[in-house]
Design a protein around this motif. Structure first.
Motif, PDB file in Angstrom:
ATOM      1  N   SER A  11       9.585  67.037  33.595  1.00 38.93           N
ATOM      2  CA  SER A  11      10.906  66.990  32.960  1.00 38.93           C
ATOM      3  C   SER A  11      11.125  65.680  32.198  1.00 38.93           C
ATOM      4  CB  SER A  11      12.006  67.170  34.014  1.00 38.93           C
ATOM      5  OG  SER A  11      12.176  65.992  34.798  1.00 38.93           O
ATOM      6  N   LEU A  12      10.366  64.648  32.550  1.00 41.78           N
ATOM      7  CA  LEU A  12      10.446  63.369  31.830  1.00 41.78           C
ATOM      8  C   LEU A  12       9.644  63.398  30.535  1.00 41.78           C
ATOM      9  CD1 LEU A  12      10.000  60.884  34.832  1.00 41.78           C
ATOM     10  CD2 LEU A  12      12.142  61.563  33.725  1.00 41.78           C
ATOM     11  N   GLY A  13       8.869  64.453  30.356  1.00 38.02           N
ATOM     12  CA  GLY A  13       8.042  64.564  29.154  1.00 38.02           C
ATOM     13  C   GLY A  13       6.586  64.230  29.372  1.00 38.02           C
ATOM     14  N   CYS A  14       6.219  63.853  30.606  1.00 42.01           N
ATOM     15  CA  CYS A  14       4.812  63.527  30.893  1.00 42.01           C
ATOM     16  C   CYS A  14       3.952  64.788  30.880  1.00 42.01           C
ATOM     17  CB  CYS A  14       4.674  62.898  32.277  1.00 42.01           C
ATOM     18  SG  CYS A  14       5.627  61.409  32.541  1.00 42.01           S
ATOM     19  N   GLY A  15       2.689  64.614  30.519  1.00 45.92           N
ATOM     20  CA  GLY A  15       1.712  65.626  30.849  1.00 45.92           C
ATOM     21  C   GLY A  15       1.291  65.399  32.288  1.00 45.92           C
ATOM     22  N   VAL A  49       6.043  76.373  39.310  1.00 47.46           N
ATOM     23  CA  VAL A  49       5.683  75.249  38.444  1.00 47.46           C
ATOM     24  C   VAL A  49       5.995  75.621  36.999  1.00 47.46           C
ATOM     25  CG1 VAL A  49       3.874  73.629  37.786  1.00 47.46           C
ATOM     26  CG2 VAL A  49       3.852  74.650  40.054  1.00 47.46           C
ATOM     27  N   ASN A  50       6.879  74.871  36.400  1.00 49.80           N
ATOM     28  CA  ASN A  50       7.366  75.213  35.064  1.00 49.80           C
ATOM     29  C   ASN A  50       6.328  74.918  33.976  1.00 49.80           C
ATOM     30  OD1 ASN A  50       9.794  75.726  36.396  1.00 49.80           O
ATOM     31  ND2 ASN A  50      10.561  73.653  36.026  1.00 49.80           N
ATOM     32  N   ASP A  51       6.110  75.881  33.100  1.00 46.46           N
ATOM     33  CA  ASP A  51       5.275  75.693  31.891  1.00 46.46           C
ATOM     34  C   ASP A  51       3.855  75.238  32.193  1.00 46.46           C
ATOM     35  OD1 ASP A  51       7.558  76.197  30.126  1.00 46.46           O
ATOM     36  OD2 ASP A  51       8.269  74.220  30.748  1.00 46.46           O
ATOM     37  N   ALA A  52       3.338  75.562  33.368  1.00 42.10           N
ATOM     38  CA  ALA A  52       2.004  75.078  33.753  1.00 42.10           C
ATOM     39  C   ALA A  52       0.913  76.051  33.306  1.00 42.10           C
ATOM     40  CB  ALA A  52       1.927  74.865  35.256  1.00 42.10           C
ATOM     41  N   ILE A  53      -0.271  75.495  33.118  1.00 44.00           N
ATOM     42  CA  ILE A  53      -1.463  76.263  32.761  1.00 44.00           C
ATOM     43  C   ILE A  53      -2.457  76.125  33.908  1.00 44.00           C
ATOM     44  CG2 ILE A  53      -3.380  76.472  31.132  1.00 44.00           C
ATOM     45  CD1 ILE A  53      -1.532  74.941  29.114  1.00 44.00           C
ATOM     46  N   ASN A  54      -3.001  77.230  34.369  1.00 42.42           N
ATOM     47  CA  ASN A  54      -4.080  77.144  35.356  1.00 42.42           C
ATOM     48  C   ASN A  54      -5.328  76.645  34.644  1.00 42.42           C
ATOM     49  OD1 ASN A  54      -5.187  77.653  38.042  1.00 42.42           O
ATOM     50  ND2 ASN A  54      -6.432  79.202  37.009  1.00 42.42           N
ATOM     51  N   GLY A  87      -9.778  73.414  41.645  1.00 41.82           N
ATOM     52  CA  GLY A  87      -8.580  74.126  41.238  1.00 41.82           C
ATOM     53  C   GLY A  87      -7.566  73.128  40.711  1.00 41.82           C
ATOM     54  N   CYS A  88      -6.960  73.433  39.562  1.00 43.49           N
ATOM     55  CA  CYS A  88      -6.084  72.448  38.934  1.00 43.49           C
ATOM     56  C   CYS A  88      -5.044  73.153  38.064  1.00 43.49           C
ATOM     57  CB  CYS A  88      -6.924  71.489  38.076  1.00 43.49           C
ATOM     58  SG  CYS A  88      -5.981  70.180  37.258  1.00 43.49           S
ATOM     59  N   TRP A  89      -3.848  72.591  38.025  1.00 46.98           N
ATOM     60  CA  TRP A  89      -2.814  73.017  37.072  1.00 46.98           C
ATOM     61  C   TRP A  89      -2.549  71.871  36.106  1.00 46.98           C
ATOM     62  CZ3 TRP A  89       0.904  74.496  41.611  1.00 46.98           C
ATOM     63  CH2 TRP A  89       0.480  75.711  42.176  1.00 46.98           C
ATOM     64  N   TYR A  90      -2.309  72.232  34.862  1.00 45.80           N
ATOM     65  CA  TYR A  90      -1.928  71.238  33.859  1.00 45.80           C
ATOM     66  C   TYR A  90      -0.583  71.629  33.258  1.00 45.80           C
ATOM     67  CZ  TYR A  90      -1.649  68.837  29.363  1.00 45.80           C
ATOM     68  OH  TYR A  90      -1.208  68.103  28.288  1.00 45.80           O
ATOM     69  N   ILE A  91       0.364  70.696  33.268  1.00 39.26           N
ATOM     70  CA  ILE A  91       1.663  70.900  32.638  1.00 39.26           C
ATOM     71  C   ILE A  91       1.697  70.041  31.382  1.00 39.26           C
ATOM     72  CG2 ILE A  91       4.159  70.925  32.973  1.00 39.26           C
ATOM     73  CD1 ILE A  91       3.668  70.661  35.986  1.00 39.26           C
ATOM     74  N   PRO A  92       1.658  70.650  30.208  1.00 37.69           N
ATOM     75  CA  PRO A  92       1.667  69.851  28.978  1.00 37.69           C
ATOM     76  C   PRO A  92       3.053  69.307  28.675  1.00 37.69           C
ATOM     77  CG  PRO A  92       1.652  72.192  28.456  1.00 37.69           C
ATOM     78  CD  PRO A  92       1.539  72.086  29.952  1.00 37.69           C
ATOM     79  N   CYS A  93       3.096  68.298  27.838  1.00 39.06           N
ATOM     80  CA  CYS A  93       4.371  67.759  27.378  1.00 39.06           C
ATOM     81  C   CYS A  93       5.098  68.822  26.566  1.00 39.06           C
ATOM     82  CB  CYS A  93       4.135  66.508  26.527  1.00 39.06           C
ATOM     83  SG  CYS A  93       5.645  65.874  25.769  1.00 39.06           S
ATOM     84  N   THR A  94       6.358  69.054  26.924  1.00 38.85           N
ATOM     85  CA  THR A  94       7.151  70.053  26.201  1.00 38.85           C
ATOM     86  C   THR A  94       8.294  69.405  25.431  1.00 38.85           C
ATOM     87  OG1 THR A  94       8.488  70.403  28.195  1.00 38.85           O
ATOM     88  CG2 THR A  94       6.623  71.880  27.846  1.00 38.85           C
ATOM     89  N   CYS A  95       8.199  68.100  25.222  1.00 36.17           N
ATOM     90  CA  CYS A  95       9.245  67.369  24.500  1.00 36.17           C
ATOM     91  C   CYS A  95       9.355  67.889  23.059  1.00 36.17           C
ATOM     92  CB  CYS A  95       8.921  65.876  24.499  1.00 36.17           C
ATOM     93  SG  CYS A  95      10.141  64.873  23.637  1.00 36.17           S
ATOM     94  N   LYS A  96      10.588  68.058  22.585  1.00 37.84           N
ATOM     95  CA  LYS A  96      10.835  68.593  21.245  1.00 37.84           C
ATOM     96  C   LYS A  96      11.083  67.502  20.195  1.00 37.84           C
ATOM     97  CE  LYS A  96      10.628  72.669  23.059  1.00 37.84           C
ATOM     98  NZ  LYS A  96       9.384  73.441  22.941  1.00 37.84           N
TER      99      LYS A  96
END
Length: 331
Positions: free
Chosen positions: A149-153, A88-93, A100-109
């Motif tokens: 990859s679409l920019g969603c959290g 899982v790319n750029d995810a935070i436990n 139990g949960c993973w969060y992937i924040p928006c990484t849009c530049k």
């Protein structure tokens, strides 16, 4: 001498004939025995297994839930608290309460003021998975990576009773879990758009959650249903074995007494901004489920494709485009 030879020849011919008759009789006997055995086995299955099965399930709700919530089917060869190990790319436990949960924040530049930016940083997706495994299943990882990859959290979690989320699984608990994760996300990301995305059993969780939120005065912004179904009883009644037994009217009333039915067909007409994704070759849920749901929800959008099975729609380019289009649509 000649007569002795003829007599011996006749004896030999007679023995051969008797041998053939015995072999033929033996073959017939074995066939009758095999047929009788299979008939008795089928009767045993119907009388000892299928007939009392409804009574057993009604009496033991925990057994119902074992059959529906496959939380016991979980094999992890790596810790779930390290999402990178699962790809899982750029995810935070990010455990949320007991979940139990993973969060992937928006990484849009993109700059905040850039009106031409196509990222979806204003959108947060809560993903509700199906009945088995965990958030680490490969096709679930593929999906959340695509959404990110679409920019969603993206929040992807396990219901109580699954993986590293202690507790017991049920319809009530899974809906409460989804509402709990959504409430956390809303508090953490004020002003964002929130999307509930469900797959298979998760579509039942999403619809019940969205319906409750609607009537609590805090409706969800958007919904995506991948491989949805009318209800658990409708899935059961259309399975090949139950179709036969149901000809005896044994299961028709019983299935509606189950503890966890996820009656999507009863609530979807009240929900708005719904995208349904379905493959005609789905090996778990018949396609007529989604066609009927579309009739019940005329404002929804159905993206129906010929291939993709039950779990691998996200690998189809047209499905990815449909998801992106739906997420970029603003009411």
């Amino acid at each position: 001498m000649s007569s002795t030879i003829n007599s011996g020849s006749l004896d030999s011919v007679g023995w051969d004939a008797r041998k053939q008759i015995l072999m033929a009789s033996s073959a017939v006997f074995c066939s009758v025995l095999w047929f009788t055995g299979n008939v008795l086995l089928a009767l045993f299955f119907v009388l000892i297994v299928l007939l009392p099965f409804p009574w057993i399930l009604i009496r033991f709700p925990s057994l119902q839930r074992k059959l529906l919530f496959h939380s016991w089917y979980y094999k992890a060869d790596k810790p779930l608290n390290n999402p990178a190990l699962w790809g899982v790319n750029d995810a935070i436990n990010k455990p949320i309460g007991p979940l139990g949960c993973w969060y992937i924040p928006c990484t849009c530049k993109c700059a905040t003021s850039d009106s031409s930016c196509s990222c979806l940083c204003d959108t947060v997706v809560i993903y509700c998975h199906g009945s088995s495994g965990s958030r680490g299943n490969a096709y679930r990882v593929d999906l959340v990576n695509y959404l990110a990859s679409l920019g969603c959290g993206v929040y992807t979690f396990d219901y109580r009773g699954y993986a590293d989320s202690p507790g017991s699984s049920s319809q009530i608990n899974s809906v409460q879990d989804a509402k709990h994760v959504l409430a956390f996300a809303r508090a953490a990301h004020p002003g964002k758009r929130f999307v509930l995305y469900g797959h298979s059993m998760g579509t039942g969780v999403v619809c019940q959650t969205a319906y409750q939120l609607l009537h609590e005065g805090s409706p969800i912004d958007s919904i995506i249903l991948e491989a949805p179904f009318l209800s658990i009883p409708d899935v059961v009644l259309k399975s090949p074995v139950i179709r036969f037994v149901n000809s005896l009217s044994l299961y028709k009333d019983f299935v509606w007494k189950l503890s966890d039915v996820f009656p999507t067909k009863d609530v979807i007409g009240d929900l708005r901004n719904v995208l349904m994704l379905f493959a005609e070759n789905d090996e778990v849920i018949p396609v007529d489920h989604v066609l009927e749901l579309q009739k019940l929800s005329p404002d929804s959008t159905l993206h129906l494709i010929p291939e993709g099975g039950h779990n691998f729609l996200i690998h189809q380019d047209s499905v990815k485009k449909a998801i992106e289009k739906h997420l970029k649509f603003k009411d």
